[in-house]
Design a protein around this motif. Structure first.
Motif, PDB file in Angstrom:
ATOM      1  N   PHE A 166     -26.561 -18.693  15.165  1.00 52.08           N
ATOM      2  CA  PHE A 166     -27.442 -17.891  14.318  1.00 52.08           C
ATOM      3  C   PHE A 166     -28.164 -18.835  13.357  1.00 52.08           C
ATOM      4  N   HIS A 167     -29.455 -18.562  13.140  1.00 55.19           N
ATOM      5  CA  HIS A 167     -30.230 -19.306  12.146  1.00 55.19           C
ATOM      6  C   HIS A 167     -31.004 -18.335  11.269  1.00 55.19           C
ATOM      7  N   LEU A 168     -31.045 -18.625   9.978  1.00 56.47           N
ATOM      8  CA  LEU A 168     -31.924 -17.936   9.033  1.00 56.47           C
ATOM      9  C   LEU A 168     -33.077 -18.857   8.681  1.00 56.47           C
ATOM     10  N   PHE A 191     -35.249 -11.488  14.924  1.00 50.40           N
ATOM     11  CA  PHE A 191     -35.321 -10.268  14.125  1.00 50.40           C
ATOM     12  C   PHE A 191     -36.049 -10.599  12.833  1.00 50.40           C
ATOM     13  N   VAL A 192     -37.165  -9.914  12.601  1.00 52.16           N
ATOM     14  CA  VAL A 192     -37.993 -10.190  11.427  1.00 52.16           C
ATOM     15  C   VAL A 192     -37.459  -9.391  10.244  1.00 52.16           C
ATOM     16  N   LEU A 193     -36.945 -10.087   9.266  1.00 53.54           N
ATOM     17  CA  LEU A 193     -36.398  -9.421   8.082  1.00 53.54           C
ATOM     18  C   LEU A 193     -37.504  -9.017   7.119  1.00 53.54           C
ATOM     19  N   GLU A 194     -38.466  -9.889   6.923  1.00 53.21           N
ATOM     20  CA  GLU A 194     -39.588  -9.604   6.030  1.00 53.21           C
ATOM     21  C   GLU A 194     -40.810 -10.354   6.536  1.00 53.21           C
ATOM     22  N   GLY A 195     -41.996  -9.798   6.259  1.00 54.56           N
ATOM     23  CA  GLY A 195     -43.230 -10.489   6.552  1.00 54.56           C
ATOM     24  C   GLY A 195     -43.685 -10.342   7.984  1.00 54.56           C
ATOM     25  N   GLY A 196     -44.572 -11.245   8.380  1.00 62.11           N
ATOM     26  CA  GLY A 196     -45.123 -11.204   9.724  1.00 62.11           C
ATOM     27  C   GLY A 196     -45.147 -12.580  10.343  1.00 62.11           C
ATOM     28  N   VAL A 197     -44.834 -12.662  11.621  1.00 59.57           N
ATOM     29  CA  VAL A 197     -44.826 -13.926  12.357  1.00 59.57           C
ATOM     30  C   VAL A 197     -45.420 -13.706  13.743  1.00 59.57           C
ATOM     31  N   THR A 198     -45.794 -14.797  14.378  1.00 63.51           N
ATOM     32  CA  THR A 198     -46.163 -14.773  15.790  1.00 63.51           C
ATOM     33  C   THR A 198     -45.185 -15.679  16.528  1.00 63.51           C
ATOM     34  N   VAL A 199     -44.458 -15.099  17.478  1.00 66.41           N
ATOM     35  CA  VAL A 199     -43.441 -15.828  18.236  1.00 66.41           C
ATOM     36  C   VAL A 199     -43.883 -15.877  19.692  1.00 66.41           C
ATOM     37  N   GLN A 202     -46.586 -13.573  20.480  1.00 67.58           N
ATOM     38  CA  GLN A 202     -46.400 -12.157  20.197  1.00 67.58           C
ATOM     39  C   GLN A 202     -46.375 -11.907  18.679  1.00 67.58           C
ATOM     40  N   PRO A 203     -47.337 -11.157  18.137  1.00 66.51           N
ATOM     41  CA  PRO A 203     -47.279 -10.815  16.705  1.00 66.51           C
ATOM     42  C   PRO A 203     -46.100  -9.875  16.428  1.00 66.51           C
ATOM     43  N   LEU A 204     -45.379 -10.154  15.359  1.00 60.64           N
ATOM     44  CA  LEU A 204     -44.225  -9.348  14.965  1.00 60.64           C
ATOM     45  C   LEU A 204     -44.321  -9.036  13.482  1.00 60.64           C
ATOM     46  N   HIS A 205     -43.766  -7.875  13.127  1.00 59.62           N
ATOM     47  CA  HIS A 205     -43.796  -7.430  11.742  1.00 59.62           C
ATOM     48  C   HIS A 205     -42.379  -7.078  11.272  1.00 59.62           C
ATOM     49  N   ARG A 206     -42.293  -6.641  10.023  1.00 60.29           N
ATOM     50  CA  ARG A 206     -41.001  -6.379   9.392  1.00 60.29           C
ATOM     51  C   ARG A 206     -40.105  -5.489  10.263  1.00 60.29           C
ATOM     52  N   ARG A 207     -38.912  -5.974  10.548  1.00 56.51           N
ATOM     53  CA  ARG A 207     -37.851  -5.290  11.301  1.00 56.51           C
ATOM     54  C   ARG A 207     -38.160  -5.140  12.794  1.00 56.51           C
ATOM     55  N   ASP A 208     -39.210  -5.805  13.280  1.00 57.94           N
ATOM     56  CA  ASP A 208     -39.380  -5.892  14.731  1.00 57.94           C
ATOM     57  C   ASP A 208     -38.352  -6.859  15.305  1.00 57.94           C
ATOM     58  N   GLY A 209     -37.964  -6.627  16.550  1.00 53.71           N
ATOM     59  CA  GLY A 209     -37.087  -7.527  17.280  1.00 53.71           C
ATOM     60  C   GLY A 209     -37.768  -8.009  18.547  1.00 53.71           C
ATOM     61  N   ARG A 227     -39.337 -13.944   6.507  1.00 56.70           N
ATOM     62  CA  ARG A 227     -37.904 -14.244   6.605  1.00 56.70           C
ATOM     63  C   ARG A 227     -37.420 -13.779   7.969  1.00 56.70           C
ATOM     64  N   LEU A 228     -36.686 -14.645   8.663  1.00 56.69           N
ATOM     65  CA  LEU A 228     -36.265 -14.380  10.034  1.00 56.69           C
ATOM     66  C   LEU A 228     -34.785 -14.610  10.214  1.00 56.69           C
ATOM     67  N   LEU A 229     -34.220 -13.887  11.180  1.00 53.23           N
ATOM     68  CA  LEU A 229     -32.898 -14.170  11.712  1.00 53.23           C
ATOM     69  C   LEU A 229     -33.051 -14.417  13.202  1.00 53.23           C
ATOM     70  N   LEU A 230     -32.576 -15.568  13.681  1.00 52.10           N
ATOM     71  CA  LEU A 230     -32.602 -15.890  15.103  1.00 52.10           C
ATOM     72  C   LEU A 230     -31.174 -15.877  15.630  1.00 52.10           C
ATOM     73  N   ILE A 231     -30.950 -15.091  16.679  1.00 51.07           N
ATOM     74  CA  ILE A 231     -29.629 -14.902  17.273  1.00 51.07           C
ATOM     75  C   ILE A 231     -29.690 -15.462  18.691  1.00 51.07           C
ATOM     76  N   GLU A 232     -29.132 -16.640  18.910  1.00 47.94           N
ATOM     77  CA  GLU A 232     -29.093 -17.239  20.242  1.00 47.94           C
ATOM     78  C   GLU A 232     -27.767 -16.913  20.914  1.00 47.94           C
ATOM     79  N   VAL A 233     -27.838 -16.343  22.128  1.00 45.26           N
ATOM     80  CA  VAL A 233     -26.642 -15.860  22.808  1.00 45.26           C
ATOM     81  C   VAL A 233     -26.721 -16.105  24.304  1.00 45.26           C
TER      82      VAL A 233
END
Length: 238
Positions: A166-168, A191-199, A202-209, A227-233
């Motif tokens: 896991f990374h924050l 998992f986007v905790l706050e704000g907006g990112v492009t991964v 793919q554009p992502l917004h708050r609480r998108d996964g 702010r992001l949480l990355l869950i590698e599994v």
């Protein structure tokens, strides 16, 4: 590269008054056969618990359970004698193994607590139950990935019985980087905790996964302060 988008609005939702919970994957009264898990990631609940309220003692077994507070304070007790209070910046893990009963409640009598509860299937069944928690400095995730969980007791962060990391991250607007997958064959759930990112475009917004797999790396760009949480599994169930 394979990808999977879960918008914030598509999540399951249950409001019990004292508990307001959003479910990325099937959980309790929310059952969606298309949303059972992402690899060994089984549960990603986004919970808000009212002041002074919480979950009474209940059992778990053969599951790795991770709690990440986002605001407020969360109190944990279990029948193995563990007792801890965690807050934003902390990560708590509990390996249920052969069986453990625990309770979680809002430690505050005046403020709500917001936290993520995450369940992963373990790579070993019947282990001795264990509990741990660690605190992480916010500066360690400013425009970088801060590792907060790994499979190894000797690596950074808390550890669990699974080949997961896991990374924050807290990114300034305009910051761009790449994430390198730690273990070949693993997937990553962003998992986007706050704000907006492009991964990976793919554009992502708050609480998108957004899940990605069959790739060794992918791009991340902050479209705003984020702010992001990355869950590698692992992608295959044990």
């Amino acid at each position: 590269m394979q990808t999977l988008l879960h918008t914030a609005a598509s999540r399951g939702h249950a409001n019990h008054g004292w508990l307001n919970s959003y479910h990325t994957f099937s959980f309790a009264g929310y059952q969606n056969p298309q949303r059972m898990h992402f690899g060994v990631l089984r549960v990603l609940n986004d919970d808000t618990v009212a002041a002074g309220m919480g979950f009474g003692a209940h059992p778990h077994d053969n599951m790795e359970i991770i709690s990440i507070p986002l605001a407020g304070t969360l109190e944990h007790k279990d029948n193995a004698g563990n007792h801890g209070i965690i807050r934003s910046g902390d990560v708590q893990v509990m390996s249920a193994g052969t069986g453990i009963a625990h309770s979680e409640k809002n430690h505050s009598q005046s403020e709500e607590v917001k936290f993520l509860q995450i369940w992963l299937f373990p790579n070993k069944r019947g282990v001795q139950p264990r509990y741990d928690q660690q605190s992480f400095e916010p500066a360690g995730r400013r425009n970088q990935f801060q590792q907060v969980l790994s499979p190894s007791p000797g690596d950074a962060g808390v550890w669990i019985h699974q080949d997961a990391w896991f990374h924050l991250a807290d990114f300034d607007a305009g910051f761009a980087t790449d994430y390198q997958v730690k273990r070949p064959g693993n997937g990553v759930y962003v998992f986007v905790l706050e704000g907006g990112v492009t991964v990976a475009g793919q554009p992502l917004h708050r609480r998108d996964g957004f899940g990605l797999w069959e790739t060794e790396s992918f791009s991340v760009q902050a479209d705003s302060a984020a702010r992001l949480l990355l869950i590698e599994v692992p992608m295959n169930l044990p």
